[in-house]
Design a protein around this motif. Structure first.
Motif, PDB file in Angstrom:
ATOM      1  N   SER A  17       0.832  -1.211   0.000  1.00  0.00           N
ATOM      2  CA  SER A  17       0.000   0.000   0.000  1.00  0.00           C
ATOM      3  C   SER A  17       0.863   1.256   0.000  1.00  0.00           C
ATOM      4  N   LEU A  18       2.091   1.150   0.531  1.00  0.00           N
ATOM      5  CA  LEU A  18       3.024   2.275   0.504  1.00  0.00           C
ATOM      6  C   LEU A  18       3.870   2.274  -0.766  1.00  0.00           C
ATOM      7  N   GLY A  19       3.737   1.193  -1.559  1.00  0.00           N
ATOM      8  CA  GLY A  19       4.506   1.095  -2.791  1.00  0.00           C
ATOM      9  C   GLY A  19       5.967   0.750  -2.552  1.00  0.00           C
ATOM     10  N   LEU A  20       6.263   0.015  -1.472  1.00  0.00           N
ATOM     11  CA  LEU A  20       7.640  -0.358  -1.142  1.00  0.00           C
ATOM     12  C   LEU A  20       7.866  -1.835  -1.425  1.00  0.00           C
ATOM     13  N   ASN A  21       9.026  -2.150  -1.992  1.00  0.00           N
ATOM     14  CA  ASN A  21       9.332  -3.518  -2.381  1.00  0.00           C
ATOM     15  C   ASN A  21      10.405  -4.097  -1.457  1.00  0.00           C
ATOM     16  N   PRO A  22      10.053  -5.100  -0.639  1.00  0.00           N
ATOM     17  CA  PRO A  22      11.048  -5.693   0.270  1.00  0.00           C
ATOM     18  C   PRO A  22      12.159  -6.419  -0.462  1.00  0.00           C
ATOM     19  N   ILE A  23      11.885  -6.911  -1.660  1.00  0.00           N
ATOM     20  CA  ILE A  23      12.908  -7.606  -2.432  1.00  0.00           C
ATOM     21  C   ILE A  23      14.042  -6.649  -2.796  1.00  0.00           C
TER      22      ILE A  23
ATOM     23  N   VAL B 166      12.411   6.677  -1.247  1.00  0.00           N
ATOM     24  CA  VAL B 166      11.296   6.519  -2.190  1.00  0.00           C
ATOM     25  C   VAL B 166      10.092   7.333  -1.735  1.00  0.00           C
ATOM     26  N   LEU B 167       9.753   7.263  -0.446  1.00  0.00           N
ATOM     27  CA  LEU B 167       8.586   7.980   0.071  1.00  0.00           C
ATOM     28  C   LEU B 167       8.798   9.492   0.040  1.00  0.00           C
ATOM     29  N   ALA B 168      10.014   9.928   0.358  1.00  0.00           N
ATOM     30  CA  ALA B 168      10.296  11.365   0.369  1.00  0.00           C
ATOM     31  C   ALA B 168      10.184  11.975  -1.024  1.00  0.00           C
ATOM     32  N   ARG B 169      10.587  11.240  -2.037  1.00  0.00           N
ATOM     33  CA  ARG B 169      10.559  11.760  -3.409  1.00  0.00           C
ATOM     34  C   ARG B 169       9.134  11.990  -3.920  1.00  0.00           C
ATOM     35  N   ARG B 170       8.166  11.372  -3.290  1.00  0.00           N
ATOM     36  CA  ARG B 170       6.796  11.481  -3.785  1.00  0.00           C
ATOM     37  C   ARG B 170       6.161  12.841  -3.531  1.00  0.00           C
ATOM     38  N   SER B 171       6.856  13.697  -2.819  1.00  0.00           N
ATOM     39  CA  SER B 171       6.335  15.057  -2.635  1.00  0.00           C
ATOM     40  C   SER B 171       6.461  15.862  -3.922  1.00  0.00           C
ATOM     41  N   ASN B 172       7.277  15.356  -4.871  1.00  0.00           N
ATOM     42  CA  ASN B 172       7.544  16.032  -6.148  1.00  0.00           C
ATOM     43  C   ASN B 172       8.279  17.356  -5.971  1.00  0.00           C
ATOM     44  N   GLU B 173       8.793  17.613  -4.775  1.00  0.00           N
ATOM     45  CA  GLU B 173       9.560  18.829  -4.535  1.00  0.00           C
ATOM     46  C   GLU B 173      11.035  18.534  -4.345  1.00  0.00           C
ATOM     47  N   ILE B 174      11.394  17.243  -4.345  1.00  0.00           N
ATOM     48  CA  ILE B 174      12.776  16.842  -4.109  1.00  0.00           C
ATOM     49  C   ILE B 174      13.405  16.356  -5.415  1.00  0.00           C
ATOM     50  N   LYS B 175      14.537  16.944  -5.782  1.00  0.00           N
ATOM     51  CA  LYS B 175      15.245  16.549  -6.994  1.00  0.00           C
ATOM     52  C   LYS B 175      16.134  15.337  -6.726  1.00  0.00           C
TER      53      LYS B 175
ATOM     54  N   SER C  87       5.075  14.071   1.979  1.00  0.00           N
ATOM     55  CA  SER C  87       4.021  13.431   1.191  1.00  0.00           C
ATOM     56  C   SER C  87       3.164  12.616   2.147  1.00  0.00           C
ATOM     57  N   ASP C  88       1.939  12.284   1.727  1.00  0.00           N
ATOM     58  CA  ASP C  88       1.063  11.466   2.572  1.00  0.00           C
ATOM     59  C   ASP C  88       1.704  10.118   2.871  1.00  0.00           C
ATOM     60  N   GLU C  89       2.377   9.546   1.855  1.00  0.00           N
ATOM     61  CA  GLU C  89       3.007   8.241   2.039  1.00  0.00           C
ATOM     62  C   GLU C  89       4.153   8.316   3.042  1.00  0.00           C
ATOM     63  N   LEU C  90       4.933   9.421   3.012  1.00  0.00           N
ATOM     64  CA  LEU C  90       6.044   9.571   3.948  1.00  0.00           C
ATOM     65  C   LEU C  90       5.526   9.646   5.378  1.00  0.00           C
ATOM     66  N   LEU C  91       4.469  10.414   5.592  1.00  0.00           N
ATOM     67  CA  LEU C  91       3.886  10.522   6.931  1.00  0.00           C
ATOM     68  C   LEU C  91       3.341   9.179   7.402  1.00  0.00           C
TER      69      LEU C  91
END
Length: 317
Positions: A90-96, A133-142, A245-249
């Protein structure tokens, strides 16, 4: 008639599967096809908890792969394993890919008769790659990354009105002791932030972790993946300054949690119920003292029966 109704009763399937396990009430010792069959009985519950862009079939396959590759995870309660897999998805994270980890921990529980017993549950932990990965989803981080500094590297930094950070690793000293760890974020608008931690500071944060209990010697994932956990610590310190981002929180609020199917799965495709995830105040890694020998068999029987009861009710959802 739907395909679900044409299948045999799920509770019977899951009971049959876990009764074959070397540790009753778990997936331990089961073949890959048996694990897949047992997890498939949770299909309805998984489908209701997943966001619409994810399929239960994909999650079932992912869970099967993880359990098959890691015998220690197979010893955990099926409910907590499946919960961790769905929450990661649900967070879009891959354990592999090392974006998150599933870590087995023993937990003391009180039985119906008031006696104490131990069960092993699967704890969801986000890796430093997952934090990125979660931090980048704010679209404000290069760009965002973390690195460790080792003894022998050329490293310097300065804070204040003209902050800078310079790090030139020595490839011939890649096994040397860690002296620092840092995390850097560069923003789309051109700004940046960074944090630097000393090894002493990293150790201070490690000892405050719920999984370490203040131990002088690293244990669990800190023992096997110290560099990655040090980087994660730096990313977490940096995240104070990052756009959220919502996912990061959501990820940070549930990091280290136990996601149980029976309490944390929604029934309306809204994903995991964050408020129902248990964040343990104290977890004991891996092996714990067991009850006296003469009571060991009785303890295992009680644990198995309770697990099978939970599985039977959940599989019918």
């Amino acid at each position: 008639m739907s395909s679900d109704k044409q299948n045999p009763a799920p509770a019977v399937n899951v009971k049959t599967a876990i009764q074959k396990a070397t540790e009753k009430g778990s997936f331990s010792g089961l073949k890959t096809n048996e694990i897949n069959s047992a997890i498939s009985t949770f299909r309805n519950a998984i489908a209701q908890a997943l966001p619409k862009h994810l399929t239960p079939e994909r999650m079932i396959q992912l869970a099967t792969t993880i359990i098959s590759r890691n015998p220690a995870i197979a010893d955990c309660t099926p409910s907590s394993i499946i919960g961790a897999v769905v929450h990661a998805s649900s967070l879009g994270l891959n354990p592999i890919l090392g974006e998150c980890y599933f870590v087995p921990y023993n937990k003391s529980v009180t039985g119906a008769d008031g006696s104490k017993k131990w069960i092993k549950e699967c704890q969801f932990q986000i890796g430093y790659k997952g934090q990125i990965v979660l931090a980048r989803r704010s679209n404000e981080i290069k760009t965002i990354y973390a690195e460790v500094v080792r003894k022998g590297d050329k490293f310097d930094y300065e804070l204040g009105l003209e902050p800078f950070l310079k790090h030139k690793p020595d490839p011939d000293k890649s096994d040397n002791e860690i002296t620092n760890v840092y995390a850097v974020a560069q923003y789309v608008n051109g700004g940046n932030n960074f944090v630097v931690l000393s090894k002493k500071q990293v150790e201070s944060y490690r000892k405050r972790s719920q999984t370490q209990k203040g131990g002088e010697v690293a244990s669990g994932i800190w023992a096997t993946d110290y560099d990655a956990m040090a980087k994660k610590t730096a990313i977490l310190r940096l995240s104070v300054y990052l756009p959220k981002s919502d996912e990061l929180l959501s990820g940070q609020n549930t990091d280290g949690g136990i996601v149980r199917v029976e309490s944390a799965f929604s029934n309306n495709n809204e994903g995991i119920l964050v408020e129902a995830i248990e964040i343990p105040l104290q977890q004991i890694p891996e092996i714990n003292p067991v009850a006296p020998t003469e009571k060991k068999d009785a303890k295992k029987k009680t644990d198995s029966e309770s697990r099978e009861g939970d599985l039977s009710s959940l599989a019918n959802q």
